[in-house]
Motif scaffolding. Structure first.
Motif, mmCIF file in Angstrom:
data_model
loop_
_atom_site.group_PDB
_atom_site.id
_atom_site.type_symbol
_atom_site.label_atom_id
_atom_site.label_comp_id
_atom_site.label_asym_id
_atom_site.label_seq_id
_atom_site.Cartn_x
_atom_site.Cartn_y
_atom_site.Cartn_z
ATOM 1 N N ASP A 315 44.356 40.378 43.476
ATOM 2 C CA ASP A 315 43.005 40.064 43.963
ATOM 3 C C ASP A 315 42.904 40.294 45.470
ATOM 4 O OD1 ASP A 315 41.805 39.437 41.650
ATOM 5 O OD2 ASP A 315 41.945 37.261 41.826
ATOM 6 N N GLN A 318 43.154 43.989 46.390
ATOM 7 C CA GLN A 318 41.942 44.758 46.072
ATOM 8 C C GLN A 318 40.873 44.575 47.154
ATOM 9 O OE1 GLN A 318 39.644 43.685 42.566
ATOM 10 N NE2 GLN A 318 39.397 45.838 42.070
ATOM 11 N N LEU A 324 41.514 50.336 44.537
ATOM 12 C CA LEU A 324 42.447 49.890 43.491
ATOM 13 C C LEU A 324 41.648 49.209 42.379
ATOM 14 C CD1 LEU A 324 45.333 49.043 42.455
ATOM 15 C CD2 LEU A 324 45.074 47.012 43.837
ATOM 16 N N THR A 325 41.821 49.668 41.137
ATOM 17 C CA THR A 325 41.171 48.988 40.007
ATOM 18 C C THR A 325 42.263 48.500 39.068
ATOM 19 O OG1 THR A 325 41.010 51.067 38.812
ATOM 20 C CG2 THR A 325 39.096 50.437 40.096
ATOM 21 N N TYR A 326 42.034 47.353 38.422
ATOM 22 C CA TYR A 326 43.059 46.869 37.489
ATOM 23 C C TYR A 326 42.444 46.005 36.397
ATOM 24 C CZ TYR A 326 42.819 42.453 40.063
ATOM 25 O OH TYR A 326 42.377 41.288 40.641
ATOM 26 N N CYS A 340 46.713 49.414 36.086
ATOM 27 C CA CYS A 340 46.068 49.702 37.371
ATOM 28 C C CYS A 340 45.624 51.161 37.445
ATOM 29 C CB CYS A 340 47.028 49.430 38.521
ATOM 30 S SG CYS A 340 47.595 47.746 38.532
#
Length: 597
Positions: A315, A318, A324-326, A340
Motif C-alpha cells: 500500500d 503504491q 504499480l498495480t496489485y 503485481c
C-alpha cells in the motif's frame, strides 16, 4: 502569475538530466554548497547506486532575470528509462514547457523521441539543449542537424551546455523565462488542482503533491478529493524547496504540497482533482493516461505469517509509485501473496529492491509473464494474467497475446545482429530508415512475451551498447500460446508454471528441467522433474536418490543376501517417495528468470 514558469527536463537515460538539474539549483543558490552533492534530487539510495532517476522530483527555484525581475521556476526532473515513462507523463501534465536534453556524444536516441512526442501531445514549449559539449567525443554539428530534422527548429534556438562543467547554465535559465509561457488560470475561480504525486511519511501521513490550475488553497481550508469523494482539512500547505516549505496560501500556477493527516493509501489517487468542499469545481481535470502494466509476476512473503505486513508495505509503495498495480493471489506452493503488474523488468527489479531495503521484506518473485486474452469455446472472453487462470486446452478456442511496436536506433554495422535477434524473437520488420549516415532507425512489431525476459540485455551485448530501445503497446493478436507445467514426482509446482508460445515450449522446458536438476538438493528418494503441456511430457530429468550402504555389515558371503537387503531398501524408498515432500529452494524460482544466461 506572470512571473511563474513550470518546466521539466526530458531525455534518454544517462544523457545528464540530474547533473543539469544540480547545476541549475547551484547557480541560482537554491541550495547551499553544504547541501550540494551529485544527483541532489534523487533521494533514494537505489537511484544513486544505479545512476538513474526512478521518481520524478519537483523543486522550486528563485531566479533573478537580466530584466531585474524575480521569477519562480518550478522544475520537475523526470526519469529516462522506458519503464518509467508513466512518471514522465505525470510530470508533463503539470508543466508548460520542457528542456529536451540530448547528449553531444550519443546524439538522439529512442527514448528522446518518445518523450518528445509525449511533450508535444501535451502542447509544451520545447527548448532543445545539447549537453556534454566539453567531452572529447562531442559531435556538436551532427547532433544539431539531428535536432533540427526532428523538431524543425532554427540552429540558433539550440542551446549548448555542459552540466558537469556548468557551461551555458545562464543561457538555459534565460531561455526558460523568455520562451516558456506563464501558467494560465484564475486565482479567484473555484479551486482546481491536479494531483501528480504522493509520498508516505510515517509521522505526518500522506503528503500530496499537486499543481493548481485555478483558484487558491489556504491553510485550514476543507478540501475534497473528487475521485474518492473524501474530505479533509488542510493542516499544512506550501511549496517544494529542497525540503517542504510551508506557506499561508498557494495560488493558481503554483506547484505545492498539502498535508491533511490521511493514513489510508487508498484515499489518494494520482491523477485525481483536488478542490474545496464549500465551493467545488464543476469539472474534473483530465488526468494523464491510465497506467497499463506490461509484465505480471507474483510476489510472496518467504514466511506466510508476514503476509499482512507485506500488504501494508505494498500500500505504502503504491503511494510512492502509482504505476504499480496489485491484487491478491494464492498459490499451492507459496501460500498467500500478490499478483503485481509492472511496466517492465527494470521496474519489477526496482520494486523488489525497494521492498527489501525500505521495508525489510524478503520476498519470492515468481516467473514474470504478460497478460493474455483468451476466448473459450462458449465465446466468453477472459483475461489471463496468471498461468493458473488459463482454461484447459479443450475449453479454449483461441488465445491473443499483446504486441508492441519496438523502435531501435543504432549504428549501421549492427543491423545484421539486431535483425537476427528480433526475427528470432518472432519480430516482424515494419520499417528501416537512416536518420543520418551513422544512425539507423528500425521499427519492429514484436510479441511482448519475447522481450520480457532478456531482450534488452541481449540487444545491448549484440550492439556493444550502441543501440537504444523504446516500445509502446499496439494491441493483442491471435497466437498459439500454451501453458507449461513443471511436475516434481507428478505434483504440479504452480509457481513455476509459464505461458509460452508452442514453438518455444519444448526448448524452454528442457532448459528449465536441467536448471532445476542443478538446484534441487538430493533426497532419500528419487525425484522426477518433468515439463508438461497438458498431458504431454516434453522434457524430463531425474535426480537419483541418496543411497545408504546397507550391505556394509555383510562381510563377503552370499550375493543373494546383499540383493535381499538392497530390494528391501528399494521398497522403503518407493514408500518414501509417495509420502515424501520435495523441498524447492528460493533460488529455483529466481533461476527461471536467468535461464538464458
Amino acid at each position: 502569475m506572470k512571473n511563474i514558469r513550470n518546466f521539466c527536463i526530458i531525455a534518454h537515460i544517462d544523457h545528464g538530466k540530474s547533473t543539469l538539474a544540480d547545476r541549475l539549483l547551484q547557480s541560482t543558490n537554491t541550495i547551499s554548497e553544504r547541501e550540494m552533492m551529485d544527483q541532489v534530487l534523487d533521494d533514494m539510495d537505489l537511484e544513486r547506486e544505479k545512476g538513474i532517476t526512478i521518481k520524478s522530483h519537483a523543486i522550486q527555484i528563485n531566479y533573478k532575470h537580466t530584466d531585474g525581475q524575480e521569477y519562480i521556476l518550478n522544475l520537475i526532473d523526470t526519469p529516462g528509462h522506458v519503464d518509467f515513462s508513466y512518471e514522465v507523463s505525470r510530470a508533463l501534465a503539470a508543466c508548460e514547457g520542457a528542456l529536451l536534453l540530448v547528449d553531444a556524444t550519443q546524439g538522439i536516441q529512442a527514448q528522446t523521441i518518445s518523450n518528445l512526442y509525449l511533450a508535444i501531445d501535451n502542447d509544451l514549449e520545447i527548448i532543445p539543449v545539447i549537453n556534454k559539449i566539453d567531452m572529447d567525443g562531442a559531435m556538436i554539428e551532427e547532433v544539431q542537424d539531428q535536432i533540427i530534422e526532428l523538431i524543425g527548429c532554427k540552429p540558433e534556438d539550440i542551446l549548448l551546455a555542459s552540466g558537469r562543467a556548468g557551461i551555458g547554465i545562464d543561457g538555459i535559465l534565460a531561455a526558460i523565462v523568455d520562451k516558456i509561457p506563464a501558467p494560465k488560470g484564475d486565482p479567484e475561480a473555484p479551486l482546481q488542482a491536479l494531483i501528480f504525486d504522493s509520498v508516505f511519511n510515517s509521522f505526518r501521513g500522506i503528503i500530496v503533491y499537486y499543481r493548481i490550475l485555478n483558484g487558491t488553497l489556504k491553510k485550514g481550508d476543507k478540501v475534497k478529493f473528487v475521485h474518492t469523494e473524501t474530505e479533509y482539512e488542510a493542516d499544512e500547505v506550501g511549496v517544494l524547496k529542497l525540503t517542504l516549505s510551508p506557506r499561508k496560501e498557494v495560488r493558481a500556477g503554483d506547484v505545492g504540497y498539502i498535508i491533511t493527516g490521511i493514513k489510508n493509501a487508498k484515499e489518494v489517487k494520482v491523477g485525481d482533482t483536488l478542490t474545496l468542499s464549500k465551493n467545488p469545481t464543476p469539472e474534473m481535470i483530465k488526468g494523464f493516461e491510465e497506467v497499463k502494466p506490461m509484465v505480471f509476476a507474483g510476489i510472496f512473503p518467504v514466511e506466510t505469517d508476514d503476509f499482512e505486513e507485506l500488504r501494508d508495505c505494498m500500500d505504502k509503495l503504491q503511494l510512492n509509485d502509482a504505476s504499480l498495480t496489485y491484487e491478491l493471489e494464492t498459490s499451492q506452493a507459496l501460500g498467500f501473496g500478490f499478483r503485481c503488474g509492472f511496466l517492465g523488468m527494470l521496474h519489477m527489479e526496482i520494486i523488489q529492491e525497494r521492498l527489501e531495503r525500505e521495508f525489510n521484506q524478503t520476498v519470492i518473485t515468481t516467473v514474470p509473464n504478460v497478460g493474455f486474452i483468451g476466448y473459450t469455446t462458449r465465446g466468453e472472453k477472459i483475461i489471463i494474467n496468471n498461468p493458473s487462470e488459463m482454461p484447459e486446452p479443450t475449453q479454449l478456442d483461441r488465445c491473443e497475446e499483446p504486441f508492441i511496436k519496438a523502435q531501435i536506433i543504432t549504428k549501421p554495422e549492427y543491423i545484421g545482429n539486431i535483425m537476427t535477434l528480433c526475427l528470432g524473437k518472432r519480430g516482424i520488420l515494419i520499417n528501416q530508415s537512416y536518420l543520418t549516415q551513422t544512425r539507423v532507425e528500425l521499427i519492429f512489431e514484436m510479441p511482448m512475451t519475447e522481450i520480457v525476459f532478456d531482450f534488452y540485455d541481449k540487444l545491448k551485448s549484440q550492439t556493444r551498447g550502441y543501440a537504444s530501445f523504446d516500445y509502446h503497446p499496439i494491441g493483442h493478436r491471435e497466437s498459439d500460446i500454451v501453458k507449461m507445467d513443471i511436475l516434481l514426482n507428478g505434483d504440479k509446482v504452480d509457481a513455476l508454471s509459464a505461458l509460452i508460445h508452442r514453438a518455444r515450449a519444448e526448448d524452454f522446458g528442457r532448459k528449465l528441467c536441467e536448471k532445476l536438476k542443478e538446484l534441487l538438493t538430493r533426497h532419500q528418494f528419487q525425484i522426477a522433474i518433468q515439463a508438461a503441456i497438458g498431458a504431454k511430457i516434453v522434457a524430463r530429468e531425474t535426480i537419483s536418490a541418496l543411497r545408504k550402504d546397507v550391505t556394509a555389515k555383510c562381510y563377503g558371503g552370499d550375493i543373494s543376501r546383499k540383493r535381499k537387503l538392497l530390494e528391501k531398501q528399494k521398497e522403503g524408498k518407493k514408500r518414501m517417495r509417495q509420502i515424501g515432500n520435495v523441498e524447492v529452494p528460493q533460488e529455483a524460482f529466481l533461476a527461471v528468470l536467468k535461464l538464458n544466461d
